[in-house]
Every structure is written in structure tokens, then in C-alpha cells.
Design a protein around this motif. Structure first.
Motif, PDB file in Angstrom:
ATOM      1  N   CYS A 126      45.748  40.656  42.503  1.00  0.00           N
ATOM      2  CA  CYS A 126      46.009  41.793  41.603  1.00  0.00           C
ATOM      3  C   CYS A 126      45.107  41.798  40.378  1.00  0.00           C
ATOM      4  N   SER A 127      44.439  40.692  40.102  1.00  0.00           N
ATOM      5  CA  SER A 127      43.571  40.622  38.925  1.00  0.00           C
ATOM      6  C   SER A 127      42.454  39.629  39.208  1.00  0.00           C
ATOM      7  N   GLY A 128      41.403  39.715  38.396  1.00  0.00           N
ATOM      8  CA  GLY A 128      40.301  38.767  38.533  1.00  0.00           C
ATOM      9  C   GLY A 128      40.782  37.337  38.327  1.00  0.00           C
ATOM     10  N   SER A 129      41.708  37.150  37.390  1.00  0.00           N
ATOM     11  CA  SER A 129      42.230  35.802  37.113  1.00  0.00           C
ATOM     12  C   SER A 129      42.907  35.229  38.354  1.00  0.00           C
ATOM     13  N   GLU A 130      43.736  36.043  38.975  1.00  0.00           N
ATOM     14  CA  GLU A 130      44.446  35.586  40.180  1.00  0.00           C
ATOM     15  C   GLU A 130      43.470  35.263  41.308  1.00  0.00           C
ATOM     16  N   ALA A 154      31.896  30.386  29.058  1.00  0.00           N
ATOM     17  CA  ALA A 154      32.384  31.184  30.190  1.00  0.00           C
ATOM     18  C   ALA A 154      33.719  31.860  29.899  1.00  0.00           C
ATOM     19  N   TYR A 155      33.991  32.922  30.668  1.00  0.00           N
ATOM     20  CA  TYR A 155      35.335  33.497  30.731  1.00  0.00           C
ATOM     21  C   TYR A 155      35.665  33.764  32.194  1.00  0.00           C
ATOM     22  N   HIS A 156      36.784  33.222  32.660  1.00  0.00           N
ATOM     23  CA  HIS A 156      37.167  33.442  34.054  1.00  0.00           C
ATOM     24  C   HIS A 156      38.627  33.832  34.210  1.00  0.00           C
ATOM     25  N   GLY A 157      39.370  33.996  33.113  1.00  0.00           N
ATOM     26  CA  GLY A 157      40.714  34.522  33.316  1.00  0.00           C
ATOM     27  C   GLY A 157      41.792  33.942  32.433  1.00  0.00           C
ATOM     28  N   THR A 158      43.007  34.282  32.807  1.00  0.00           N
ATOM     29  CA  THR A 158      44.133  34.093  31.897  1.00  0.00           C
ATOM     30  C   THR A 158      45.295  33.309  32.504  1.00  0.00           C
ATOM     31  N   PHE A 221      29.859  30.423  38.508  1.00  0.00           N
ATOM     32  CA  PHE A 221      28.927  31.161  37.647  1.00  0.00           C
ATOM     33  C   PHE A 221      29.196  32.655  37.724  1.00  0.00           C
ATOM     34  N   ASP A 222      29.291  33.277  36.568  1.00  0.00           N
ATOM     35  CA  ASP A 222      29.316  34.739  36.462  1.00  0.00           C
ATOM     36  C   ASP A 222      27.895  35.214  36.790  1.00  0.00           C
ATOM     37  N   GLY A 223      27.777  36.183  37.703  1.00  0.00           N
ATOM     38  CA  GLY A 223      26.457  36.622  38.176  1.00  0.00           C
ATOM     39  C   GLY A 223      25.542  37.153  37.083  1.00  0.00           C
ATOM     40  N   ALA A 254      30.892  32.514  43.068  1.00  0.00           N
ATOM     41  CA  ALA A 254      30.252  33.547  42.238  1.00  0.00           C
ATOM     42  C   ALA A 254      31.339  34.440  41.654  1.00  0.00           C
ATOM     43  N   ASP A 255      31.366  34.569  40.335  1.00  0.00           N
ATOM     44  CA  ASP A 255      32.305  35.471  39.678  1.00  0.00           C
ATOM     45  C   ASP A 255      31.608  36.826  39.519  1.00  0.00           C
ATOM     46  N   GLU A 256      32.064  37.789  40.328  1.00  0.00           N
ATOM     47  CA  GLU A 256      31.446  39.125  40.327  1.00  0.00           C
ATOM     48  C   GLU A 256      32.283  40.146  39.570  1.00  0.00           C
ATOM     49  N   VAL A 257      33.237  39.649  38.775  1.00  0.00           N
ATOM     50  CA  VAL A 257      34.112  40.573  38.044  1.00  0.00           C
ATOM     51  C   VAL A 257      33.280  41.461  37.114  1.00  0.00           C
ATOM     52  N   GLN A 258      32.209  40.922  36.542  1.00  0.00           N
ATOM     53  CA  GLN A 258      31.361  41.718  35.639  1.00  0.00           C
ATOM     54  C   GLN A 258      30.241  42.469  36.374  1.00  0.00           C
ATOM     55  N   PRO A 259      29.377  41.788  37.138  1.00  0.00           N
ATOM     56  CA  PRO A 259      28.217  42.512  37.685  1.00  0.00           C
ATOM     57  C   PRO A 259      28.465  43.244  38.990  1.00  0.00           C
ATOM     58  N   GLY A 284      36.819  41.770  40.867  1.00  0.00           N
ATOM     59  CA  GLY A 284      37.916  42.273  40.026  1.00  0.00           C
ATOM     60  C   GLY A 284      37.562  43.614  39.428  1.00  0.00           C
ATOM     61  N   LYS A 285      37.808  43.716  38.149  1.00  0.00           N
ATOM     62  CA  LYS A 285      37.716  44.946  37.350  1.00  0.00           C
ATOM     63  C   LYS A 285      37.342  46.256  38.082  1.00  0.00           C
ATOM     64  N   PRO A 286      36.056  46.456  38.496  1.00  0.00           N
ATOM     65  CA  PRO A 286      35.691  47.793  38.983  1.00  0.00           C
ATOM     66  C   PRO A 286      36.215  48.134  40.376  1.00  0.00           C
TER      67      PRO A 286
HETATM   68  C1  PLP Z   1      33.796  37.226  34.385  1.00  0.00           C
HETATM   69  C2  PLP Z   1      35.282  37.448  34.438  1.00  0.00           C
HETATM   70  N1  PLP Z   1      36.016  36.746  35.303  1.00  0.00           N
HETATM   71  C3  PLP Z   1      37.353  36.914  35.394  1.00  0.00           C
HETATM   72  C4  PLP Z   1      38.009  37.809  34.584  1.00  0.00           C
HETATM   73  C5  PLP Z   1      39.504  37.962  34.664  1.00  0.00           C
HETATM   74  O1  PLP Z   1      39.861  39.195  35.203  1.00  0.00           O
HETATM   75  P1  PLP Z   1      41.278  39.862  34.874  1.00  0.00           P
HETATM   76  O2  PLP Z   1      41.298  40.253  33.455  1.00  0.00           O
HETATM   77  O3  PLP Z   1      41.352  41.023  35.832  1.00  0.00           O
HETATM   78  O4  PLP Z   1      42.313  38.842  35.198  1.00  0.00           O
HETATM   79  C6  PLP Z   1      37.290  38.574  33.663  1.00  0.00           C
HETATM   80  C7  PLP Z   1      37.945  39.540  32.767  1.00  0.00           C
HETATM   81  O5  PLP Z   1      37.459  39.959  31.757  1.00  0.00           O
HETATM   82  C8  PLP Z   1      35.884  38.389  33.585  1.00  0.00           C
HETATM   83  O6  PLP Z   1      35.134  39.084  32.726  1.00  0.00           O
END
Ligand code: PLP
Length: 444
Positions: A126-130, A154-158, A221-223, A254-259, A284-286
Motif C-alpha cells: 500500500c505504500s513505498g515503505s511497506e 537516504a530516505y526509504h520509509g516510515t 539505492f534510490d535510482g 533499487a528504490d524506484e519510488v522517486q525516479p 511507490g508514489k506515482p
Molecule cells: C525514495 C523513497 N523510498 C521510499 C519512500 C516511502 O514511500 P511511502 O511514503 O509511500 O511509504 C519514499 C517516500 O517519500 C521515498 O522517497
């Protein structure tokens, strides 16, 4: 964002409350009462958004603001085809993944066709974090290790696990199985040695994990290394580092939540710019233009190791309505040629911003890929010293000029431009013009 204090880049400060209208003050006081202080607002004068369409957000006073920040509505805010798909599906069936259904399979097969052939399994979240949490859980089982190598800011979630690999958030606590490595600062150190420098950083990180008694399970790594300040070049700079990590038994996530979904303008996925196929990919996001859908993509053999131990059910992940929205997003990316739009409009905007750099000494660097652009604000082009206060003033001046952007990077001095992928040249012109005005005003 910073791990030095509780302040988030471009956050509203309660010290500025008195300057707001009575109605805004009431809303903020109500927020503080029921949502509390972890919830931050953007800008010195927060935006009270009431509706949106394509690249425009409208506020409570009827002002039209150009959205050059939000990547979730990747095909534009409230795209009519997405709205229609959601409404039609919501009126037909919306339930979970424990019944037979062809729509989720059609979508999964279609999305997997956009990946290199080795990546042939997908699991929904349901989310990038999950989705990242799941990727790590699977990587641990598949490798037998628990060591994680991430980038410095880095940022990968909550979730508990992903917050533990998100040093850019205040309050981050490093655990012994997590090691951070610096991303090359090409603007200050040049591109020539970036690949080797990154390889060496990763080698040192792996050695540190070993010393602490942790077998590595993944490098993540975030792309586009967004929170590390948007580090995009030279293409391929991650390859040697990833080879090294794999030789030590780690998987590459690869974290593709951003790119992801074509934003970088050259391919569907950010990792493709660097020419390395990941073992797992987090989306995630888009993906659903605002619907809560995310996914973890992987090789079947990796998932098999997990399936032997565990089953997977996630109530709201991959529901019919989410899948309908996500399918519509893919339709629109194709029919509106949005990857090409990211490339052409992104290149055009970067060229305009580079012209601006020639006139304004405080623009140190303009870098980006497609519609993911960073403008690094410095004291002077000669010194290259980060100027976060000026960057913040510029972001707020743009907000006052009805253009929404924000800040990124360890020093919080990189203006992040990441609009919906439907952004056109005319929108880029508005942004560049108003940034030019803001530069003159903020320095005057
Ligand atoms: C690179 C990256 N990974 C993971 C996440 C986490 O995604 P979400 O907020 O949908 O849980 C984010 C959110 O900003 C992000 O930018």
C-alpha cells in the motif's frame, strides 16, 4: 531534511503563525491539537489546497499555483481517465486478492514487461515503505544475512525497519546492521573519479558490516539519490559498487519510488540509466496517481525462498480500485507519450536554468534527468559553499509567486523541481521566469 535537528527542509515554523490569516491560524491550531507536531507543513505561508487539475493546484482564495513539486500525480492531478477508472471500478467491485480475478494479472503481466526479463515476480503493497519493508524481509530470507548498506542521507520509509534506513529524518538512530556510504559529490569533486570513489565507499561499508559481525543482505539505492542531493551522473557510476556487494552475497534493491515510471526521460526505470539490473525493485508514489498502491518486483528464485517460509496477504494491497487506477496510469504514460515529454521538457528546462546560472552567481549547479531537476544554491560559483538560507528564501519567494518547489540534499540547499510528468515548456518558462525574479529580489 536533516538528522541534526527536528527541522525539515522547507517546513513551516510556528514562529510565523502571527503573519497568517485568522482562518489559516485556526486550521494550524486544529492540526496541532489532533495531528500533533510530527506533521509538518511546507512553506513560511502554508498552502491551503482545495482542488487541483493537471499541473495546477488551487487554494482557498482561488489562486492558481503551478505544481513543480509533486510526483505522485505523475499523469497530472485528477486526470479524467484515472478518475473515471477509479469511479467505474468502485461502483463494480473493490475487494482483496484472495479471489480469482484477471485484472490484477493483466496489470502485473503488463508492468513486468517493462522490466528486464529476469525480474518476473511482483507483490503488491500500500505504500513505498511497506514495499521496501517487504523487500528487506525477503532479502534476509534469501541471503541469510541481515546487513544493509544505504547512502548517507537516504530516505526509504516510515515503518520501523525502513525508518532505520532513513538517516535524512531527524531522530534517526543507526543500528549495527546498517552502514551508510557517501554518494559522490560530482559538482565539487568532478565526475572522473566518481565510479571508483563510490566503489571504495561501498567496499569500506561492507568491511564495516563484516567487522560488526553482520553478513550483508542488501545494498539499497534510490535510482536518482534524491535525498542525497540528486546525484545522477556519471551514468553507470553505481555498477562497480554493486558488483562488489553482490560478490559478498548482498542483493541490490533499487528504490524506484522517486525516479520510476519514466520520470528520468530516458527509460521507464531509474536503475536503467546506470545499466545494472537489480535483484529487487521497490515501486511507490506515482504508480497509482494518488491511490495507495506500491509494489516489490523481484526474481522468482528470490521470492521462492520467501514462499517456502511464509505466505503473504495485505488487505488493501492490490485491490480492484487501486489496480484500475494503476492500469489507467500506464495507459496515459503510453498514450500521452510522457517519457518523451519528461525528456524534452526536462532538457528544455535545464537549458533555461543553465542560462539563469550564467546570470546568477548563486546558482552553483543545475543537474537532473528528465523531469527530476536539482538547482544547487551556493554562496558563489567560485566558493561552491552551500547556501541553505538563501535556498529556503528562494523556495518561499517562489511560493509567493505561485510556483511550488521544495528543497533537498544533506545541506538542504538544492531546489528540487519534480513536477507532474505532463509539465510543458510553457510551465517551465513560468518557473524559470519566476525563479529569475526571486533571485533578483532575494539578493537585492
Ligand atoms: C525514495 C523513497 N523510498 C521510499 C519512500 C516511502 O514511500 P511511502 O511514503 O509511500 O511509504 C519514499 C517516500 O517519500 C521515498 O522517497
Amino acid at each position: 531534511m536533516t538528522n541534526q535537528s527536528s527541522r525539515m527542509a522547507n517546513a513551516f515554523s510556528e514562529a510565523d503563525l502571527a503573519a497568517l490569516s485568522a482562518e489559516e491560524r485556526v486550521l494550524i491550531e486544529r492540526r496541532l491539537k489532533v495531528l500533533g507536531r510530527p506533521y509538518k507543513l511546507f512553506y513560511q505561508r502554508p498552502v491551503h489546497a482545495v482542488r487541483a487539475s493537471d499541473v495546477w493546484i488551487y487554494d482557498a482564495e482561488g489562486e492558481q499555483l503551478l505544481d513543480a513539486y509533486n510526483n505522485v500525480p505523475c499523469v497530472g492531478h485528477c486526470h479524467p481517465a484515472v478518475v473515471q477508472a477509479i469511479a467505474t471500478q468502485a461502483a463494480t467491485l473493490n475487494t482483496h486478492t484472495r479471489y480469482l480475478d484477471d485484472r490484477i494479472l493483466d496489470y502485473a503481466e503488463r508492468l513486468l514487461r517493462t522490466f528486464p526479463g529476469a525480474l518476473d515476480r511482483i507483490m503488491f503493497a500500500c505504500s513505498g515503505s511497506e514495499a521496501m519493508d517487504l523487500a528487506i524481509r525477503i532479502a534476509r530470507i534469501a541471503t541469510g544475512g541481515d546487513g544493509l548498506l544505504i547512502t548517507e542521507n537516504a530516505y526509504h520509509g516510515t515503518t520501523t525497519v525502513t525508518a532505520g534506513i532513513s538517516p535524512c529524518v531527524s531522530g534517526f538512530e543507526e543500528s549495527s546492521n546498517v552502514v551508510r556510504v557517501a554518494v559522490p559529490d560530482v559538482y565539487r569533486q568532478g565526475a572522473a573519479n566518481a565510479t571508483e570513489a563510490f566503489r571504495q565507499n561501498v567496499a569500506a561499508g561492507l568491511a564495516q558490516l563484516k567487522q560488526r559481525g553482520h553478513k550483508p543482505c542488501a545494498v539499497i539505492f534510490d535510482g536518482i539519490f534524491a535525498t542525497d542531493g540528486i546525484a545522477i551522473d556519471p551514468t553507470g557510476f553505481t555498477a562497480k559498487a554493486i558488483d562488489l556487494a553482490r560478490a559478498e552475497g548482498a542483493l541490490y534493491i533499487a528504490d524506484e519510488v522517486q525516479p520510476g515510471f519514466g520520470r528520468t526521460g530516458s527509460s521507464m526505470w531509474g536503475f536503467q540509466r546506470h545499466g545494472v539490473t537489480p535483484d529487487m525493485v521497490v515501486l511507490g508514489k506515482p504508480i497509482g496517481n494518488g491511490m495507495p498502491i506500491a509494489a516489490t518486483v523481484m526474481r522468482a528464485s528470490i521470492q521462492d525462498a520467501f514462499s517456502e517460509r511464509s505466505r503473504y496477504f495485505n488487505t488493501f494491497a492490490g485491490t480492484h480500485v487501486s489496480i484500475a487506477a494503476a492500469s489507467a496510469v500506464l495507459d496515459i504514460i503510453e498514450s500521452e507519450n510522457l517519457i518523451w515529454n519528461c525528456k524534452t521538457v526536462g532538457d528544455y528546462m535545464m537549458e533555461s536554468l543553465r542560462h539563469l546560472r550564467a546570470r546568477h552567481d548563486v546558482i552553483g549547479d543545475v543537474r537532473g534527468a528528465g523531469l527530476y531537476i536539482g538547482v544547487e544554491i551556493v554562496e558563489s560559483q567560485a566558493s561552491k559553499v552551500a547556501a541553505p538560507d538563501l535556498a529556503s528564501r528562494l523556495v518561499n519567494a517562489l511560493r509567493e509567486a505561485n510556483v511550488l518547489v521544495s528543497l533537498e540534499g544533506r545541506a538542504q540547499n538544492v531546489i528540487k523541481i519534480r513536477p507532474p510528468m505532463t509539465f510543458k515548456r510553457t510551465h517551465a518558462d513560468i518557473l524559470t521566469e519566476r525563479l529569475s525574479d526571486a533571485l533578483s529580489a532575494c539578493r537585492g
